[in-house]
Design a protein around this motif. Structure first.
Motif, PDB file in Angstrom:
ATOM      1  N   HIS A   1     -31.836  12.620 -40.542  1.00 44.70           N
ATOM      2  CA  HIS A   1     -31.766  13.471 -39.355  1.00 44.70           C
ATOM      3  C   HIS A   1     -32.935  13.150 -38.421  1.00 44.70           C
ATOM      4  CE1 HIS A   1     -32.382  17.272 -37.075  1.00 44.70           C
ATOM      5  NE2 HIS A   1     -31.070  17.172 -36.941  1.00 44.70           N
ATOM      6  N   SER A   2     -34.115  13.011 -38.972  1.00 43.05           N
ATOM      7  CA  SER A   2     -35.296  12.681 -38.160  1.00 43.05           C
ATOM      8  C   SER A   2     -35.157  11.314 -37.495  1.00 43.05           C
ATOM      9  CB  SER A   2     -36.565  12.699 -39.019  1.00 43.05           C
ATOM     10  OG  SER A   2     -36.847  14.004 -39.442  1.00 43.05           O
ATOM     11  N   ARG A   3     -34.601  10.351 -38.236  1.00 41.64           N
ATOM     12  CA  ARG A   3     -34.369   9.023 -37.652  1.00 41.64           C
ATOM     13  C   ARG A   3     -33.401   9.105 -36.482  1.00 41.64           C
ATOM     14  NH1 ARG A   3     -32.403   5.023 -42.152  1.00 41.64           N
ATOM     15  NH2 ARG A   3     -32.010   3.764 -40.300  1.00 41.64           N
ATOM     16  N   VAL A   4     -32.359   9.898 -36.648  1.00 43.88           N
ATOM     17  CA  VAL A   4     -31.362  10.038 -35.582  1.00 43.88           C
ATOM     18  C   VAL A   4     -31.992  10.701 -34.360  1.00 43.88           C
ATOM     19  CG1 VAL A   4     -29.199  11.172 -34.920  1.00 43.88           C
ATOM     20  CG2 VAL A   4     -29.385  10.036 -37.151  1.00 43.88           C
ATOM     21  N   VAL A   5     -32.767  11.757 -34.572  1.00 44.88           N
ATOM     22  CA  VAL A   5     -33.418  12.446 -33.452  1.00 44.88           C
ATOM     23  C   VAL A   5     -34.356  11.489 -32.717  1.00 44.88           C
ATOM     24  CG1 VAL A   5     -35.065  14.273 -32.849  1.00 44.88           C
ATOM     25  CG2 VAL A   5     -33.171  14.763 -34.410  1.00 44.88           C
ATOM     26  N   ALA A   6     -35.115  10.709 -33.452  1.00 49.83           N
ATOM     27  CA  ALA A   6     -36.012   9.733 -32.816  1.00 49.83           C
ATOM     28  C   ALA A   6     -35.217   8.709 -32.015  1.00 49.83           C
ATOM     29  CB  ALA A   6     -36.870   9.040 -33.876  1.00 49.83           C
ATOM     30  N   PHE A   7     -34.081   8.289 -32.540  1.00 48.01           N
ATOM     31  CA  PHE A   7     -33.244   7.320 -31.827  1.00 48.01           C
ATOM     32  C   PHE A   7     -32.670   7.941 -30.561  1.00 48.01           C
ATOM     33  CE2 PHE A   7     -29.871   4.358 -30.966  1.00 48.01           C
ATOM     34  CZ  PHE A   7     -30.373   3.142 -31.401  1.00 48.01           C
ATOM     35  N   ILE A   8     -32.275   9.203 -30.641  1.00 46.29           N
ATOM     36  CA  ILE A   8     -31.775   9.910 -29.457  1.00 46.29           C
ATOM     37  C   ILE A   8     -32.856   9.939 -28.380  1.00 46.29           C
ATOM     38  CG2 ILE A   8     -31.126  12.194 -28.553  1.00 46.29           C
ATOM     39  CD1 ILE A   8     -29.633  12.633 -31.242  1.00 46.29           C
ATOM     40  N   GLU A   9     -34.070  10.273 -28.774  1.00 45.88           N
ATOM     41  CA  GLU A   9     -35.173  10.335 -27.809  1.00 45.88           C
ATOM     42  C   GLU A   9     -35.414   8.973 -27.163  1.00 45.88           C
ATOM     43  OE1 GLU A   9     -38.316  12.054 -30.122  1.00 45.88           O
ATOM     44  OE2 GLU A   9     -37.383  14.031 -30.099  1.00 45.88           O
ATOM     45  N   THR A  10     -35.341   7.920 -27.945  1.00 44.95           N
ATOM     46  CA  THR A  10     -35.489   6.570 -27.403  1.00 44.95           C
ATOM     47  C   THR A  10     -34.367   6.256 -26.428  1.00 44.95           C
ATOM     48  OG1 THR A  10     -36.604   5.780 -29.395  1.00 44.95           O
ATOM     49  CG2 THR A  10     -35.572   4.112 -28.003  1.00 44.95           C
ATOM     50  N   THR A  11     -33.152   6.586 -26.832  1.00 43.50           N
ATOM     51  CA  THR A  11     -31.987   6.295 -25.998  1.00 43.50           C
ATOM     52  C   THR A  11     -32.055   7.046 -24.674  1.00 43.50           C
ATOM     53  OG1 THR A  11     -30.686   5.954 -28.007  1.00 43.50           O
ATOM     54  CG2 THR A  11     -29.468   6.270 -25.969  1.00 43.50           C
ATOM     55  N   ILE A  12     -32.465   8.277 -24.711  1.00 40.04           N
ATOM     56  CA  ILE A  12     -32.579   9.074 -23.483  1.00 40.04           C
ATOM     57  C   ILE A  12     -33.591   8.434 -22.535  1.00 40.04           C
ATOM     58  CG2 ILE A  12     -33.409  11.276 -22.564  1.00 40.04           C
ATOM     59  CD1 ILE A  12     -32.150  12.583 -25.086  1.00 40.04           C
ATOM     60  N   ARG A  13     -34.668   7.943 -23.090  1.00 31.56           N
ATOM     61  CA  ARG A  13     -35.702   7.306 -22.267  1.00 31.56           C
ATOM     62  C   ARG A  13     -35.240   5.988 -21.648  1.00 31.56           C
ATOM     63  NH1 ARG A  13     -38.383  10.028 -26.259  1.00 31.56           N
ATOM     64  NH2 ARG A  13     -40.014  11.431 -25.548  1.00 31.56           N
ATOM     65  N   MET A  14     -34.167   5.418 -22.177  1.00 29.16           N
ATOM     66  CA  MET A  14     -33.620   4.172 -21.621  1.00 29.16           C
ATOM     67  C   MET A  14     -32.830   4.444 -20.336  1.00 29.16           C
ATOM     68  SD  MET A  14     -34.482   1.703 -23.815  1.00 29.16           S
ATOM     69  CE  MET A  14     -33.317   0.406 -23.511  1.00 29.16           C
ATOM     70  N   THR A  15     -32.686   5.705 -19.972  1.00 25.79           N
ATOM     71  CA  THR A  15     -32.006   6.166 -18.750  1.00 25.79           C
ATOM     72  C   THR A  15     -30.653   5.500 -18.514  1.00 25.79           C
ATOM     73  OG1 THR A  15     -33.172   4.580 -17.331  1.00 25.79           O
ATOM     74  CG2 THR A  15     -34.192   6.752 -17.620  1.00 25.79           C
ATOM     75  N   GLY A  16     -29.862   5.454 -19.559  1.00 27.75           N
ATOM     76  CA  GLY A  16     -28.494   4.968 -19.416  1.00 27.75           C
ATOM     77  C   GLY A  16     -28.322   3.470 -19.554  1.00 27.75           C
ATOM     78  N   THR A  17     -29.394   2.739 -19.774  1.00 31.09           N
ATOM     79  CA  THR A  17     -29.305   1.296 -19.946  1.00 31.09           C
ATOM     80  C   THR A  17     -29.178   0.987 -21.423  1.00 31.09           C
ATOM     81  OG1 THR A  17     -30.741   1.004 -18.042  1.00 31.09           O
ATOM     82  CG2 THR A  17     -30.432  -0.897 -19.463  1.00 31.09           C
ATOM     83  N   PHE A  18     -28.013   0.521 -21.830  1.00 30.66           N
ATOM     84  CA  PHE A  18     -27.778   0.232 -23.231  1.00 30.66           C
ATOM     85  C   PHE A  18     -27.755  -1.279 -23.437  1.00 30.66           C
ATOM     86  CE2 PHE A  18     -26.009   4.440 -22.529  1.00 30.66           C
ATOM     87  CZ  PHE A  18     -26.689   5.152 -23.492  1.00 30.66           C
ATOM     88  N   THR A  19     -28.854  -1.788 -23.921  1.00 32.81           N
ATOM     89  CA  THR A  19     -28.984  -3.222 -24.157  1.00 32.81           C
ATOM     90  C   THR A  19     -28.237  -3.615 -25.430  1.00 32.81           C
ATOM     91  OG1 THR A  19     -30.975  -2.934 -25.493  1.00 32.81           O
ATOM     92  CG2 THR A  19     -31.281  -3.202 -23.103  1.00 32.81           C
TER      93      THR A  19
END
Length: 143
Positions: A57-75
């Protein structure tokens, strides 16, 4: 899960992972509380599962936070890491389902309590629901 999220699909998938890992963590507590005379080996295993789900769960939350910071850019790398994380969540759920089935078959307090068996089957059904979501995402071209 609906498949009309478009570019937000990776975030939606992560939301599902976050929700279901938290649910599975809570299910370990439900089982321990419901089956007061559960054998020590299964209590210990459930405590380990609880910890494993909390870590995921913590890994997923951290990944969500990273993804949000990418502002919609999915490399490509982000998609690859997302797929790896979803695959891990899927496999973890499959292993938990197998463990729950083992409890139903081998634990005397579970085998001898019809109410507990119903709850266990419900827990299994919920994890299987998440497995279905994860498989649909992994096998589709939408993420």
């Amino acid at each position: 899960m609906r498949y009309y999220y478009g570019n937000s699909m990776p975030l939606r998938v992560l939301d599902e992972c976050e929700f279901w890992k938290e649910q599975e963590e809570e299910h370990t507590i439900v089982i321990r509380e419901l089956v007061k005379d559960l054998e020590d080996e299964y209590v210990d295993a459930l405590l380990a599962w609880e910890q494993a789900f909390a870590e995921t769960h913590s890994r997923v939350v951290a990944f969500i936070e990273t993804t949000i910071r990418m502002t919609g850019t999915f490399t490509y790398e982000l998609y690859r890491d997302l797929t790896t994380l979803v695959s891990f969540c899927l496999e973890q759920s499959n292993q938990f389902i197998a463990f729950c089935n083992q409890l139903i078959q081998e634990s005397e307090p579970v085998k001898n309590n019809p109410t507990v068996k119903v709850v266990m089957r419900h827990i299994i059904d919920e994890s299987e629901y998440f497995v279905g979501i994860a498989q649909a995402v992994l096998y589709s071209k939408s993420i």
